[in-house]
Design a protein around this motif. Structure first.
Motif, PDB file in Angstrom:
ATOM      1  N   ILE A 187     -73.947  19.378  25.446  1.00  0.00           N
ATOM      2  CA  ILE A 187     -73.492  20.636  24.861  1.00  0.00           C
ATOM      3  C   ILE A 187     -72.961  20.338  23.462  1.00  0.00           C
ATOM      4  O   ILE A 187     -71.958  19.629  23.314  1.00  0.00           O
ATOM      5  CB  ILE A 187     -72.391  21.298  25.708  1.00  0.00           C
ATOM      6  CG1 ILE A 187     -72.888  21.534  27.136  1.00  0.00           C
ATOM      7  CG2 ILE A 187     -71.947  22.608  25.069  1.00  0.00           C
ATOM      8  CD1 ILE A 187     -71.793  22.000  28.079  1.00  0.00           C
ATOM      9  N   ARG A 235     -76.665  24.143  24.191  1.00  0.00           N
ATOM     10  CA  ARG A 235     -77.181  23.116  25.095  1.00  0.00           C
ATOM     11  C   ARG A 235     -78.473  22.485  24.556  1.00  0.00           C
ATOM     12  O   ARG A 235     -79.377  23.188  24.086  1.00  0.00           O
ATOM     13  CB  ARG A 235     -77.437  23.704  26.482  1.00  0.00           C
ATOM     14  CG  ARG A 235     -76.146  24.029  27.229  1.00  0.00           C
ATOM     15  CD  ARG A 235     -76.401  24.449  28.669  1.00  0.00           C
ATOM     16  NE  ARG A 235     -75.133  24.669  29.355  1.00  0.00           N
ATOM     17  CZ  ARG A 235     -74.456  23.719  30.006  1.00  0.00           C
ATOM     18  NH1 ARG A 235     -74.954  22.486  30.074  1.00  0.00           N
ATOM     19  NH2 ARG A 235     -73.308  24.009  30.599  1.00  0.00           N
ATOM     20  N   HIS A 255     -70.981  21.404  20.311  1.00  0.00           N
ATOM     21  CA  HIS A 255     -69.958  22.418  20.044  1.00  0.00           C
ATOM     22  C   HIS A 255     -69.149  22.037  18.808  1.00  0.00           C
ATOM     23  O   HIS A 255     -68.741  20.886  18.637  1.00  0.00           O
ATOM     24  CB  HIS A 255     -69.014  22.565  21.239  1.00  0.00           C
ATOM     25  CG  HIS A 255     -67.982  23.644  21.048  1.00  0.00           C
ATOM     26  ND1 HIS A 255     -68.326  24.963  20.852  1.00  0.00           N
ATOM     27  CD2 HIS A 255     -66.624  23.593  20.989  1.00  0.00           C
ATOM     28  CE1 HIS A 255     -67.229  25.678  20.691  1.00  0.00           C
ATOM     29  NE2 HIS A 255     -66.184  24.872  20.769  1.00  0.00           N
ATOM     30  N   THR A 315     -75.539  19.535  34.916  1.00  0.00           N
ATOM     31  CA  THR A 315     -76.858  20.007  34.450  1.00  0.00           C
ATOM     32  C   THR A 315     -77.672  18.908  33.780  1.00  0.00           C
ATOM     33  O   THR A 315     -78.832  19.106  33.433  1.00  0.00           O
ATOM     34  CB  THR A 315     -76.682  21.161  33.455  1.00  0.00           C
ATOM     35  OG1 THR A 315     -75.860  20.712  32.364  1.00  0.00           O
ATOM     36  CG2 THR A 315     -76.006  22.351  34.132  1.00  0.00           C
ATOM     37  N   ASP A 374     -72.799  16.988  30.173  1.00  0.00           N
ATOM     38  CA  ASP A 374     -72.571  17.796  31.368  1.00  0.00           C
ATOM     39  C   ASP A 374     -73.317  17.133  32.520  1.00  0.00           C
ATOM     40  O   ASP A 374     -74.547  17.225  32.612  1.00  0.00           O
ATOM     41  CB  ASP A 374     -73.085  19.221  31.142  1.00  0.00           C
ATOM     42  CG  ASP A 374     -72.699  20.161  32.280  1.00  0.00           C
ATOM     43  OD1 ASP A 374     -72.485  19.671  33.412  1.00  0.00           O
ATOM     44  OD2 ASP A 374     -72.616  21.378  32.036  1.00  0.00           O
ATOM     45  N   ASP A 424     -77.411  17.593  30.774  1.00  0.00           N
ATOM     46  CA  ASP A 424     -77.757  17.831  29.378  1.00  0.00           C
ATOM     47  C   ASP A 424     -76.487  17.736  28.536  1.00  0.00           C
ATOM     48  O   ASP A 424     -75.390  17.507  29.061  1.00  0.00           O
ATOM     49  CB  ASP A 424     -78.467  19.174  29.192  1.00  0.00           C
ATOM     50  CG  ASP A 424     -77.647  20.358  29.684  1.00  0.00           C
ATOM     51  OD1 ASP A 424     -76.442  20.180  29.961  1.00  0.00           O
ATOM     52  OD2 ASP A 424     -78.206  21.462  29.805  1.00  0.00           O
ATOM     53  N   HIS A 473     -71.280  25.975  21.811  1.00  0.00           N
ATOM     54  CA  HIS A 473     -71.659  25.545  23.157  1.00  0.00           C
ATOM     55  C   HIS A 473     -73.176  25.604  23.331  1.00  0.00           C
ATOM     56  O   HIS A 473     -73.712  26.216  24.257  1.00  0.00           O
ATOM     57  CB  HIS A 473     -70.961  26.405  24.213  1.00  0.00           C
ATOM     58  CG  HIS A 473     -69.466  26.265  24.186  1.00  0.00           C
ATOM     59  ND1 HIS A 473     -68.654  27.118  23.457  1.00  0.00           N
ATOM     60  CD2 HIS A 473     -68.654  25.366  24.780  1.00  0.00           C
ATOM     61  CE1 HIS A 473     -67.385  26.753  23.621  1.00  0.00           C
ATOM     62  NE2 HIS A 473     -67.359  25.691  24.414  1.00  0.00           N
TER      63      HIS A 473
END
Length: 698
Positions: free
Chosen positions: A175, A264, A177, A171, A168, A173, A262
């Motif tokens: 994720i 983080r 998933h 941000t 991402d 960072d 999801h």
């Protein structure tokens, strides 16, 4: 009330008398052979020192552990693992000391993956800054980690892993998933109930062409991830994790499952020694060698190869000692009034056990060679030299497959050769057998990872075929180019090596056989463009390392050395005879491509027809030479009775006394008086217990 069985003794000759006679008729020096096998790295001194400590701990007693349920055994395993760590602190044990304690206690520790793959991955894959932060926490056990790679839907095909690590850029960072159910992590040891952190291998998903909406995979990469709260030990929000349930073995290991919703994780979670993502631009720096990402797997495979000989040696020790003590039927050609024959004197038993005795030594020298190759390659990699990485990866894959197959099959062969008692708890093989059944499939399924070996050899053979005059870089190149030159010059070569009179020719014949099979693989795949599913493995390496070790050794007494040479010959020649000289090397290498197994041996001129015809009688002759020394040969592995935990394999031969004691005095089931009347609900006599407490758990 007196128990008259306290005064009963086995019929004569009893076990101690029999084993004493067995040892008395052999001139093998068990002390010197034991030092030869296990004297390096202070193994025997360490074993004796640690054994004296662990045997004093009541928690480490093995008396009744087979009667515990899975939950009880896991609790006991965790309690033991904690105790061993406290003992390590108390006695200032080294890492090798701690491993010896785990080896002797013989419970796979719930912390095993923490101190194996978790810490190894950080050491090998983490940046210098990451190592400085994480290693002190790992080494002090302030955090407990696991290695989460295998998934519900993907194991050996690491590239097919489904878990995603999406970058991402807003941000900065990642994720984590799990897009599907089959993306669930699965089989990951120490993860189910114990670990609070994990190395999580996921597909690295980065923006495509600068887009923030479209992501593209850059392959699987390792991340270090906290998965449980450090105070409550409950899973963090967005993490589903637990134990997968009962297994064939590893009853004290919490193999786990894990999915992410999801979830983080910070930018720093990606292990960035060889690959990284620029936090500002999202640009990807790929590893110089993709195989470096799988370094931890290679480490574990090398350890599995090295450990195989100790596992098989345990089973063979039990089988040899018990079949020497066990007697069945009089010798038809001997004294009809004399004692019954030792089971080990029957050729039908010898042919199952003595080649496995020989195999323990072959696995030993191969394990040492694998360890040397791994350590040398890691030193090269640390210096930035990756030239030997492919060879090490191929060797560890092929030998992991072969050695675990020999050991796992060998344990079961020993169990069956011991008849009915081999099936009982007093054999000492139940846990060993069940636990080791995992090895042919974990860390790369044997049927799959040998394809990697085949691909490597095909690449090598292709290079030899295209440039036969190129100077060889290693032994494999030399064998392949020599083979190609011979074919190009239409040289038929020898009509078969003389394997019966020259021990070096045994090595040559196996090497030629392996080379010819590699050429077949190259011809079918590269020349004829056929699909393939090769299971080519490196059996010739076991033969070669066994031969080389004996050729170079200058420490063993003459009589012991002579028997070792007979073991070498038995292992090699029995393999030629029993396996058709091809099954352990290649199994159905190509679709729609078959080989006449008897004729194909002669086409590559590895062994002559005449020598193959003589093999059965030569194998019988070798077994007759080895048989008088069998007990002392297994003694040389110096396996303590505490580790064997076997009535059948006791060093002192008190087989039947121990079997009866375990059944009559130690079995907790015999302490309960049950109610057999079907018309009454009561289960335990006189208690009114109708089993409702048990039924509620079903």
């Amino acid at each position: 009330m007196p128990d008259f069985t306290d005064n009963l003794r086995p019929s004569q000759p009893d076990g101690p008398t029999t084993l004493a006679r067995e040892r008395g008729k052999s001139d093998v020096s068990t002390t010197e052979l034991g030092q030869h096998l296990l004297g390096s790295n202070d193994f025997l001194e360490r074993q004796a020192r640690i054994l004296s400590i662990v045997q004093q701990e009541p928690l480490l007693s093995k008396t009744k552990q087979q009667n515990l349920s899975r939950v009880e055994r896991f609790k006991l395993g965790l309690a033991r693992a904690k105790l061993l760590r406290r003992l390590a602190d108390k006695h200032k044990w080294s890492n090798d000391d701690s491993k010896m304690a785990e080896y002797l206690v013989d419970d796979v520790s719930p912390y095993f993956l923490h101190m194996e793959m978790f810490i190894t991955t950080i050491r090998e894959q983490a940046s210098e800054q990451q190592r400085a932060y994480w290693l002190p926490l790992i080494e002090s056990w302030k955090i407990i980690g696991a290695y989460a790679q295998t998934e519900l839907g993907h194991g050996s095909n690491v590239r097919g892993l489904e878990l995603e690590a999406q970058w991402d850029s807003r941000t900065r960072d990642f994720i984590l998933h799990s897009p599907t159910l089959t993306a669930s992590k699965w089989w990951n040891g120490s993860l189910g109930r114990i670990a609070n952190h994990a190395i999580v291998v996921a597909q690295l998903m980065l923006p495509k062409n600068g887009s923030t909406d479209q992501l593209v995979s850059h392959g699987p990469h390792p991340f270090i991830v906290q998965v449980r709260d450090m105070e409550t030990h409950q899973p963090l929000d967005g993490v589903i994790v637990g134990d997968i349930g009962p297994k064939y073995g590893y009853i004290t290991m919490d193999n786990g499952y894990m999915l992410f919703d999801h979830f983080r994780i910070p930018y720093s979670a990606m292990l960035s020694r060889y690959a990284s993502v620029d936090p500002d631009t999202g640009a990807y720096r790929k590893p110089e060698q993709p195989a470096l990402v799988y370094g931890s797997l290679t480490y574990v495979r090398a350890n599995i190869v090295h450990h195989a000989r100790l596992v098989l040696a345990r089973a063979v020790t039990v089988a040899v000692r018990y079949t020497a003590v066990r007697r069945q039927f009089q010798d038809r050609d001997g004294d009809k009034k004399g004692p019954e024959m030792s089971v080990l004197d029957y050729p039908t038993v010898q042919i199952r056990i003595l080649p496995l005795l020989a195999a323990t030594f072959a696995l030993h020298y191969t394990g040492l060679a694998m360890r040397t190759v791994y350590e040398r390659t890691r030193r090269d990699v640390e210096k930035g030299d990756f030239n030997s990485l492919a060879h090490m990866h191929s060797m560890s894959s092929g030998l992991k497959s072969l050695c675990t197959m020999l050991a796992a099959d060998g344990i079961e062969t020993c169990r069956r050769a011991m008849g009915g008692h081999g099936f009982g708890g007093g054999s000492g093989l139940i846990q060993l057998n069940c636990d080791y059944l995992s090895k042919p499939t974990v860390e790369g399924d044997n049927w799959m990872i040998t394809q990697q070996v085949a691909a490597y050899l095909i690449k090598k053979m292709t290079a030899a075929a295209e440039s036969p005059d190129t100077v060889a870089k290693d032994k494999t190149d030399a064998l392949f180019t020599e083979f190609i030159r011979g074919k190009n010059n239409s040289q038929s070569g020898t009509e078969g090596y003389d394997i019966l009179n020259d021990d070096r020719n045994i090595v040559r014949s196996f090497e030629l056989r392996a080379t010819a099979l590699a050429y077949n693989a190259y011809e079918e795949r590269v020349v004829k463009k056929r699909s393939w599913n090769s299971l080519l493995v490196q059996l010739h390496k076991l033969i070669a390392t066994f031969f080389q070790a004996l050729s170079l050794d200058k420490t063993l007494p003459v009589a012991t050395k002579a028997i070792m040479w007979d073991l070498y010959r038995l292992f090699a020649l029995n393999t030629m005879e029993n396996e058709g000289y091809e099954c352990k090397l290649v199994i159905l290498p190509f679709e729609n491509f078959t080989i006449d197994k008897k004729i194909e041996v002669f086409r590559c001129h590895a062994v002559s027809q005449a020598d193959l015809d003589v093999l059965p009688s030569r194998v019988q002759e070798l077994m007759s030479h080895i048989r008088p020394h069998a007990v002392k040969l297994v003694d040389s592995w110096m396996i303590p009775d505490y580790l064997l935990d076997s009535a059948l394999g006791r060093y002192d031969g008190h087989v039947y006394e121990d079997l009866f004691n375990r059944a009559h005095r130690l079995n907790p089931l015999n302490e309960i008086t049950f109610n057999p009347n079907y018309w009454e609900d009561e289960i335990v006599k006189g208690t009114g217990d109708n089993g409702s407490g048990l039924w509620s758990k079903l």
